[in-house]
Every structure is written in C-alpha cells, then in structure tokens.
Write a protein that holds these residues in place. Structure first.
Motif, PDB file in Angstrom:
ATOM      1  N   VAL A 116     -56.622 -53.720 -33.389  1.00 39.51           N
ATOM      2  CA  VAL A 116     -56.498 -53.744 -31.929  1.00 39.51           C
ATOM      3  C   VAL A 116     -55.553 -52.624 -31.504  1.00 39.51           C
ATOM      4  CG1 VAL A 116     -56.998 -56.196 -31.580  1.00 39.51           C
ATOM      5  CG2 VAL A 116     -54.672 -55.486 -32.138  1.00 39.51           C
ATOM      6  N   TYR A 117     -55.571 -52.330 -30.213  1.00 38.21           N
ATOM      7  CA  TYR A 117     -54.801 -51.194 -29.701  1.00 38.21           C
ATOM      8  C   TYR A 117     -54.392 -51.473 -28.265  1.00 38.21           C
ATOM      9  CZ  TYR A 117     -54.030 -46.359 -28.058  1.00 38.21           C
ATOM     10  OH  TYR A 117     -53.516 -45.209 -27.509  1.00 38.21           O
ATOM     11  N   HIS A 118     -53.114 -51.228 -27.947  1.00 34.70           N
ATOM     12  CA  HIS A 118     -52.625 -51.263 -26.569  1.00 34.70           C
ATOM     13  C   HIS A 118     -51.731 -50.067 -26.352  1.00 34.70           C
ATOM     14  CE1 HIS A 118     -52.937 -55.680 -24.921  1.00 34.70           C
ATOM     15  NE2 HIS A 118     -54.098 -55.103 -25.074  1.00 34.70           N
ATOM     16  N   ASP A 119     -51.913 -49.371 -25.257  1.00 28.47           N
ATOM     17  CA  ASP A 119     -51.018 -48.290 -24.849  1.00 28.47           C
ATOM     18  C   ASP A 119     -50.017 -48.894 -23.859  1.00 28.47           C
ATOM     19  OD1 ASP A 119     -49.770 -46.061 -23.918  1.00 28.47           O
ATOM     20  OD2 ASP A 119     -51.562 -45.040 -23.216  1.00 28.47           O
ATOM     21  N   ARG A 120     -48.962 -49.510 -24.413  1.00 24.14           N
ATOM     22  CA  ARG A 120     -48.050 -50.284 -23.567  1.00 24.14           C
ATOM     23  C   ARG A 120     -46.704 -50.438 -24.273  1.00 24.14           C
ATOM     24  NH1 ARG A 120     -50.896 -55.608 -21.933  1.00 24.14           N
ATOM     25  NH2 ARG A 120     -52.332 -54.040 -21.119  1.00 24.14           N
ATOM     26  N   ASP A 121     -45.622 -50.503 -23.506  1.00 21.91           N
ATOM     27  CA  ASP A 121     -44.310 -50.725 -24.106  1.00 21.91           C
ATOM     28  C   ASP A 121     -44.275 -52.057 -24.848  1.00 21.91           C
ATOM     29  OD1 ASP A 121     -43.415 -48.347 -23.119  1.00 21.91           O
ATOM     30  OD2 ASP A 121     -41.936 -49.200 -21.722  1.00 21.91           O
TER      31      ASP A 121
ATOM     32  N   TYR B 181     -59.820 -46.924 -27.271  1.00 20.44           N
ATOM     33  CA  TYR B 181     -58.709 -46.176 -26.681  1.00 20.44           C
ATOM     34  C   TYR B 181     -58.799 -46.024 -25.171  1.00 20.44           C
ATOM     35  CZ  TYR B 181     -58.427 -44.977 -31.611  1.00 20.44           C
ATOM     36  OH  TYR B 181     -58.371 -45.046 -32.983  1.00 20.44           O
ATOM     37  N   ASN B 182     -59.873 -46.519 -24.573  1.00 15.78           N
ATOM     38  CA  ASN B 182     -60.049 -46.461 -23.122  1.00 15.78           C
ATOM     39  C   ASN B 182     -59.939 -45.030 -22.578  1.00 15.78           C
ATOM     40  OD1 ASN B 182     -60.326 -49.321 -22.771  1.00 15.78           O
ATOM     41  ND2 ASN B 182     -58.115 -49.499 -23.084  1.00 15.78           N
ATOM     42  N   LEU B 183     -60.501 -44.077 -23.292  1.00 12.86           N
ATOM     43  CA  LEU B 183     -60.463 -42.686 -22.851  1.00 12.86           C
ATOM     44  C   LEU B 183     -61.545 -42.411 -21.807  1.00 12.86           C
ATOM     45  CD1 LEU B 183     -60.029 -40.956 -26.339  1.00 12.86           C
ATOM     46  CD2 LEU B 183     -58.242 -41.377 -24.629  1.00 12.86           C
ATOM     47  N   LYS B 184     -61.252 -41.487 -20.890  1.00 13.57           N
ATOM     48  CA  LYS B 184     -62.238 -41.090 -19.907  1.00 13.57           C
ATOM     49  C   LYS B 184     -63.358 -40.297 -20.593  1.00 13.57           C
ATOM     50  CE  LYS B 184     -58.964 -40.802 -16.059  1.00 13.57           C
ATOM     51  NZ  LYS B 184     -58.343 -39.890 -15.052  1.00 13.57           N
ATOM     52  N   PRO B 185     -64.602 -40.434 -20.129  1.00 13.56           N
ATOM     53  CA  PRO B 185     -65.716 -39.690 -20.741  1.00 13.56           C
ATOM     54  C   PRO B 185     -65.451 -38.188 -20.823  1.00 13.56           C
ATOM     55  CG  PRO B 185     -66.550 -41.339 -19.229  1.00 13.56           C
ATOM     56  CD  PRO B 185     -65.062 -41.342 -19.065  1.00 13.56           C
ATOM     57  N   SER B 186     -64.823 -37.628 -19.788  1.00 10.31           N
ATOM     58  CA  SER B 186     -64.528 -36.187 -19.786  1.00 10.31           C
ATOM     59  C   SER B 186     -63.536 -35.838 -20.891  1.00 10.31           C
ATOM     60  CB  SER B 186     -63.959 -35.770 -18.429  1.00 10.31           C
ATOM     61  OG  SER B 186     -62.785 -36.509 -18.120  1.00 10.31           O
ATOM     62  N   ALA B 187     -62.568 -36.722 -21.127  1.00  7.42           N
ATOM     63  CA  ALA B 187     -61.580 -36.481 -22.177  1.00  7.42           C
ATOM     64  C   ALA B 187     -62.226 -36.577 -23.555  1.00  7.42           C
ATOM     65  CB  ALA B 187     -60.444 -37.489 -22.063  1.00  7.42           C
ATOM     66  N   VAL B 188     -63.145 -37.529 -23.710  1.00 10.44           N
ATOM     67  CA  VAL B 188     -63.865 -37.670 -24.983  1.00 10.44           C
ATOM     68  C   VAL B 188     -64.699 -36.428 -25.259  1.00 10.44           C
ATOM     69  CG1 VAL B 188     -65.639 -38.964 -26.215  1.00 10.44           C
ATOM     70  CG2 VAL B 188     -63.914 -40.188 -24.866  1.00 10.44           C
ATOM     71  N   LYS B 189     -65.411 -35.958 -24.236  1.00 12.16           N
ATOM     72  CA  LYS B 189     -66.261 -34.777 -24.393  1.00 12.16           C
ATOM     73  C   LYS B 189     -65.439 -33.558 -24.791  1.00 12.16           C
ATOM     74  CE  LYS B 189     -69.788 -32.041 -21.995  1.00 12.16           C
ATOM     75  NZ  LYS B 189     -70.563 -31.877 -20.734  1.00 12.16           N
ATOM     76  N   ALA B 190     -64.309 -33.359 -24.105  1.00 13.59           N
ATOM     77  CA  ALA B 190     -63.440 -32.217 -24.414  1.00 13.59           C
ATOM     78  C   ALA B 190     -62.859 -32.349 -25.813  1.00 13.59           C
ATOM     79  CB  ALA B 190     -62.324 -32.124 -23.375  1.00 13.59           C
ATOM     80  N   GLY B 191     -62.452 -33.562 -26.169  1.00 10.30           N
ATOM     81  CA  GLY B 191     -61.878 -33.792 -27.490  1.00 10.30           C
ATOM     82  C   GLY B 191     -62.863 -33.544 -28.615  1.00 10.30           C
ATOM     83  N   LEU B 192     -64.120 -33.912 -28.388  1.00 14.92           N
ATOM     84  CA  LEU B 192     -65.160 -33.673 -29.394  1.00 14.92           C
ATOM     85  C   LEU B 192     -65.416 -32.181 -29.573  1.00 14.92           C
ATOM     86  CD1 LEU B 192     -67.688 -36.494 -28.442  1.00 14.92           C
ATOM     87  CD2 LEU B 192     -66.395 -36.337 -30.581  1.00 14.92           C
ATOM     88  N   ILE B 193     -65.336 -31.437 -28.462  1.00 17.52           N
ATOM     89  CA  ILE B 193     -65.583 -29.994 -28.518  1.00 17.52           C
ATOM     90  C   ILE B 193     -64.498 -29.276 -29.310  1.00 17.52           C
ATOM     91  CG2 ILE B 193     -65.685 -27.868 -27.140  1.00 17.52           C
ATOM     92  CD1 ILE B 193     -67.067 -29.538 -24.944  1.00 17.52           C
ATOM     93  N   ILE B 194     -63.236 -29.617 -29.048  1.00 18.31           N
ATOM     94  CA  ILE B 194     -62.135 -28.922 -29.740  1.00 18.31           C
ATOM     95  C   ILE B 194     -61.856 -29.515 -31.110  1.00 18.31           C
ATOM     96  CG2 ILE B 194     -61.070 -28.273 -27.544  1.00 18.31           C
ATOM     97  CD1 ILE B 194     -58.981 -30.437 -28.003  1.00 18.31           C
ATOM     98  N   GLY B 195     -62.455 -30.661 -31.408  1.00 15.53           N
ATOM     99  CA  GLY B 195     -62.329 -31.228 -32.745  1.00 15.53           C
ATOM    100  C   GLY B 195     -61.207 -32.220 -32.921  1.00 15.53           C
ATOM    101  N   TYR B 196     -60.465 -32.532 -31.830  1.00 13.70           N
ATOM    102  CA  TYR B 196     -59.392 -33.520 -31.969  1.00 13.70           C
ATOM    103  C   TYR B 196     -59.959 -34.939 -32.038  1.00 13.70           C
ATOM    104  CZ  TYR B 196     -55.576 -36.640 -30.860  1.00 13.70           C
ATOM    105  OH  TYR B 196     -54.689 -37.684 -30.884  1.00 13.70           O
ATOM    106  N   ILE B 197     -61.041 -35.174 -31.304  1.00 13.95           N
ATOM    107  CA  ILE B 197     -61.701 -36.482 -31.334  1.00 13.95           C
ATOM    108  C   ILE B 197     -62.902 -36.389 -32.273  1.00 13.95           C
ATOM    109  CG2 ILE B 197     -62.932 -38.211 -29.970  1.00 13.95           C
ATOM    110  CD1 ILE B 197     -61.245 -37.456 -27.590  1.00 13.95           C
ATOM    111  N   ILE B 198     -63.088 -37.413 -33.073  1.00 15.64           N
ATOM    112  CA  ILE B 198     -64.180 -37.458 -34.038  1.00 15.64           C
ATOM    113  C   ILE B 198     -65.082 -38.645 -33.713  1.00 15.64           C
ATOM    114  CG2 ILE B 198     -62.908 -38.905 -35.679  1.00 15.64           C
ATOM    115  CD1 ILE B 198     -64.177 -37.286 -37.941  1.00 15.64           C
ATOM    116  N   THR B 199     -66.359 -38.530 -34.016  1.00 13.34           N
ATOM    117  CA  THR B 199     -67.271 -39.648 -33.778  1.00 13.34           C
ATOM    118  C   THR B 199     -67.075 -40.707 -34.872  1.00 13.34           C
ATOM    119  OG1 THR B 199     -69.072 -38.719 -35.093  1.00 13.34           O
ATOM    120  CG2 THR B 199     -68.965 -38.108 -32.747  1.00 13.34           C
TER     121      THR B 199
END
Length: 254
Positions: A87-92, A187-205
């Motif tokens: 599981v994952y939470h982006d929270r204090d 990770y609840n990422l925005k589609p635009s962020a996922v697309k950009a991340g896949l292009i630069i290689g930071y995000i993986i499928t």
C-alpha cells in the motif's frame, strides 16, 4: 510444473508478475483481498495460458495472514514466491490513521517476512526455490510524507540482502526489486505526469518491471533497480542533506 505464488495479484504490478510467470509455464496461486478483481484476473489468466490458476482471497495486512495463506497452499508445491502486495500513502506519518500505519507495517514487514520463513523453509528442504521481494528506490533514504513506506521498503531491501546470502548455498535465490515510479493507480499520478515519465524513462510500465524482475530472479541476482533514470535519481536524492530537505518542505517543493 510447480506453482508460483504472487501476492497483490489482482491488479497492477502483481498482475503483471502473474502474467510473466504464466508465460513461463508456471501454475499460479494468486492472492488479493479484492475478491471480484481476483476472480476476473484468474479467468483471464486461465484463458491466456495453459496453466492451473488457484485464487485465494486473503487480507495480508492481518498478523495471522501469512500462516493462513501457507496453510491454504499446503496441497501445492510453491517453487516461486513473489512478495508484491503493498500500500502507499503520500501523507505525513502523524496525519495517517492508526489503522493504516498498522496495515503498512504488517503488509510490508511482518507478512512478507513470515511468508519467506514458511515457504523458504520448504524450498530449502527441496533444495530449490526463488523468492522476489518488492522494495523501492525510497528504501535508501527517509522520504518525508513517505515515512512508513520508505522505512518498510528499506527493511525489505536489507532483509532480502541477508536472506539472499543465507539461502543461496541451499539452492534458494532471493531477489530484491527496487523500482521508482510505476505506471499504476497506486501513486495517484496525473495521466500527463505518467506520459512524461514514461517518455524520459523515470516511470516504467508494470509489464516491463515484472519482466525485468523475473529475469533477475531466475538469474539469481540479489538486487535490481530497473532503469538508468531511476538509478540516477536514487543517487542524487541520497546526497541531499537533511537541512535541505527541511528547506524543500518549507517551500512546498515536495
């Protein structure tokens, strides 16, 4: 063919691991706490691969869940254990509930450790087995708003390294996979962020991650961090001093 046990297999990375093992001809034991999704994925796996698929709906966030799952699996010979559920939470830390903090500690620390204990003992007696534990690049540093996540992933990294050394001479291989961001809903990422991340290689499928993880496991590697961009980011972030992290937080950069 013996069985591969995959936890958290009803979606995302876990389902990708199940498919990767199915392609290799392994019968599957897939585990999740979401019954409908689990049954749906089991049906697809049976349709796509000439294998047996066993499904167990188990909440692995409970203290007794590892023993319960092990007992359910006794009729089968588990040659591969993939500890993926998480599981994952982006929270204090203090802003999260007591229930969530207990859940993540059980799910990332207690349950996978005990699954390695139970199934690893059987593998050791057979003289053959493979174990894959899912960690994270955050395991190298304490990330704010990810206190329990990064700390528990750090535990899995160190636990995997130690058991890799302990079990290799017994014919049992333990591999730790440490991805960065993955293109899943976790990770609840925005589609635009996922697309950009896949292009630069930071995000993986999930599919690429699962393939690389499984290949590393069968090669007997102790650890893998997929992707050059992830390795570079991991190196750079680890160099950031604590005082700068406080500044970054104050400025709300992250």
């Amino acid at each position: 063919m013996n069985y591969a046990l995959v936890t958290g297999a009803s979606s995302g990375i876990g389902y990708a691991y199940a498919r990767a093992m199915g392609r290799r001809g392994y019968n599957l034991i897939i585990v999740s706490n979401v019954a409908d999704e689990l049954s749906e994925k089991a049906a697809i796996l049976r349709q796509d691969f000439p294998i047996e698929v066993v499904e167990f709906c188990v909440d692995l966030g409970q203290q007794d869940s590892a023993k319960k799952l092990y007992e359910l699996c006794k009729p089968y010979v588990v040659e591969v254990l993939i500890n993926n559920a998480g599981v994952y939470h982006d929270r204090d830390f203090l802003d999260d509930s007591e229930g969530f903090n207990s859940l993540i500690l059980n799910l990332h620390v207690y349950t996978p450790s005990m699954l390695v204990y139970y199934f690893g003992t059987d593998m050791k007696e057979c003289g053959k087995g493979y174990i894959l534990n899912m960690s994270s690049v955050t395991s190298d540093f304490g990330a704010q708003r990810l206190a329990t996540y990064s700390a528990t992933k750090g535990y899995l990294r160190l636990f995997s390294r130690a058991t890799h050394v302990e079990l290799k001479e017994k014919g049992v291989y333990v591999t730790c996979v440490r991805p960065g961001a993955v293109a899943t809903t976790l990770y609840n990422l925005k589609p635009s962020a996922v697309k950009a991340g896949l292009i630069i290689g930071y995000i993986i499928t999930p599919e690429k991650l699962a393939e690389r993880g499984v290949k590393a496991m069968f090669r007997g590697r102790s650890q893998i961090t997929p992707g050059f961009s992830t390795k570079l980011l991991q190196f750079l972030v680890a160099l950031i001093p604590t005082w700068l992290l406080r500044v970054i937080r104050k400025l709300r950069i992250f």
